[in-house]
Design an enzyme around this catalytic site. Sequence first.
Site, PDB file in Angstrom:
ATOM      1  CG  PHE A 209      62.693  26.800  40.363  1.00 42.90           C
ATOM      2  CD1 PHE A 209      61.900  26.847  41.502  1.00 42.90           C
ATOM      3  CD2 PHE A 209      63.367  25.627  40.079  1.00 42.90           C
ATOM      4  CE1 PHE A 209      61.780  25.742  42.345  1.00 42.90           C
ATOM      5  CE2 PHE A 209      63.250  24.517  40.910  1.00 42.90           C
ATOM      6  CZ  PHE A 209      62.454  24.576  42.044  1.00 42.90           C
TER       7      PHE A 209
ATOM      8  CG  ASP B  57      70.050  27.438  37.045  1.00 37.91           C
ATOM      9  OD1 ASP B  57      70.286  26.404  36.382  1.00 37.91           O
ATOM     10  OD2 ASP B  57      69.244  27.481  37.982  1.00 37.91           O
TER      11      ASP B  57
ATOM     12  CE  LYS C 268      64.487  21.316  35.008  1.00 36.12           C
ATOM     13  NZ  LYS C 268      63.550  20.471  35.755  1.00 36.12           N
TER      14      LYS C 268
HETATM   15  C1  LIG Z   1      66.708  26.516  36.142  1.00 34.01           C
HETATM   16  C2  LIG Z   1      66.670  25.441  37.190  1.00 34.01           C
HETATM   17  N1  LIG Z   1      67.666  25.374  38.093  1.00 34.01           N
HETATM   18  C3  LIG Z   1      67.703  24.415  39.030  1.00 34.01           C
HETATM   19  C4  LIG Z   1      66.689  23.474  39.134  1.00 34.01           C
HETATM   20  C5  LIG Z   1      66.737  22.419  40.196  1.00 34.01           C
HETATM   21  O1  LIG Z   1      67.058  21.184  39.641  1.00 34.01           O
HETATM   22  P1  LIG Z   1      66.721  19.836  40.417  1.00 34.01           P
HETATM   23  O2  LIG Z   1      65.228  19.724  40.490  1.00 34.01           O
HETATM   24  O3  LIG Z   1      67.384  18.757  39.607  1.00 34.01           O
HETATM   25  O4  LIG Z   1      67.331  19.948  41.776  1.00 34.01           O
HETATM   26  C6  LIG Z   1      65.626  23.520  38.216  1.00 34.01           C
HETATM   27  C7  LIG Z   1      64.521  22.548  38.298  1.00 34.01           C
HETATM   28  O5  LIG Z   1      63.463  22.703  37.739  1.00 34.01           O
HETATM   29  C8  LIG Z   1      65.617  24.532  37.223  1.00 34.01           C
HETATM   30  O6  LIG Z   1      64.629  24.620  36.321  1.00 34.01           O
END
Ligand SMILES: Cc1ncc(COP(=O)(O)O)c(C=O)c1O
Length: 394
Positions: free
Chosen positions: A134, A219, A248
């Site tokens: 994700f 990520d 986050k």
């Molecule tokens: C690993 C990861 N990358 C990117 C995102 C996307 O972040 P945002 O919801 O702040 O756009 C998330 C959100 O859960 C995530 O868990």
Amino acid sequence: MDLDAIRAREAAHFLPVVKRFPVALASGSGSRVVDVFGNEYVDLMAGWGVTCIGHSHPALVRAIAEQAGRLMQTTNIFYTLPQLDLCDRLAELTPAPITRSFLTNSGTEAIEGALKLAHRATGRKVYVSTKSAFHGRTLGALQVIGTPKHRDPYAPLLPEQILVPFDDLSAAKRAIDRSVAAFIVEPVQGEGGVNVPSPGYLRGLRELCDASGALLIFDEVQTGVGRTGKWFACEHDGVDPDVMTLGKGLGGGFPVAAFLTTEAVARTVSLGDHGTTFGGNPLACAAANATLRVIEEEKLVARAAELGARLHERLRAFAEANPGVAVGARGRGLLQALVLRDGERAATLPARAIERGVLVNVTAGNVVRFFPALNIPEADLWPALEIVFELAAD
Ligand SMILES: Cc1ncc(COP(=O)(O)O)c(C=O)c1O
């Protein structure tokens, strides 16, 4: 006011894309939140892994209030000291090769920036990512996530994208060639079910990327800023990325995220290649600076490691004692999971937990995910965990 009235207001004016749980929250302190009717809940999900120093930590509230009274927003064409402080601190905390940041408002924007950076640095257009990954909901991020149900309705997005199984080095090897701009991966998959890779996987990816000239993007939106018991999850494997994304927990609850990179990659961009109105505003940076300070002063990275290990042990022991209910436990630090056998029972668990005063998340169908504040009091954690165990077995 009752919950039906709240539901009706939401149904009238909110875009119907979010499945709500029957709770309307009004306030929070530490690891407890209170709804509009005065009911209290122990929060085992910390605003989706965000409020890492607990809700409304006094030092964070103070920093936001002071900065709000001084200067909230300029544009990036002017310097501000909170932004310089944050970029300095991130350069100190992240693995040595990572020295430069670009600040954004959300994780998905950080992913967009990371993908653009890989395109700029390599001149290539193919991205490789992992199944169940994700990375966010904007169009570029959607292209590299590993869940077709989110991506396919909008495809094609980026020119080319290859999806390989997570934790499978042979598949990565087949996919990474000289056309690949970047391999993007979460060092521990969060939404995908708290999937921890085998030892050697991240190092193997590093070697494959080095051999082909592709960038390696970690990520760390969910795993970064202490969550896994190290400042960044890639430190568990001692592997450095070319580009890292954070979000986050970075602002402790205030929206702030970043993509970060090395000197070598930073040299490939030009003025005007990227920009943002809100990203890196002094208010967000003051929040992030205060959050990082609290994590450091309260030694929360070490606490995530220590408390996370004990949480893992309890989850493991529960799974072992209840093989009919749970398949096992996995996770790192305070990103932990109990994998249940029955997806249907798992699906109803969060709503049943709410009735017992606990907020807990289920992801990937049958994975109960625990990602509480890094400073959750044990007096909150263990009784809430017992409730989750009771409900899982019920
Ligand atoms: C690993 C990861 N990358 C990117 C995102 C996307 O972040 P945002 O919801 O702040 O756009 C998330 C959100 O859960 C995530 O868990």
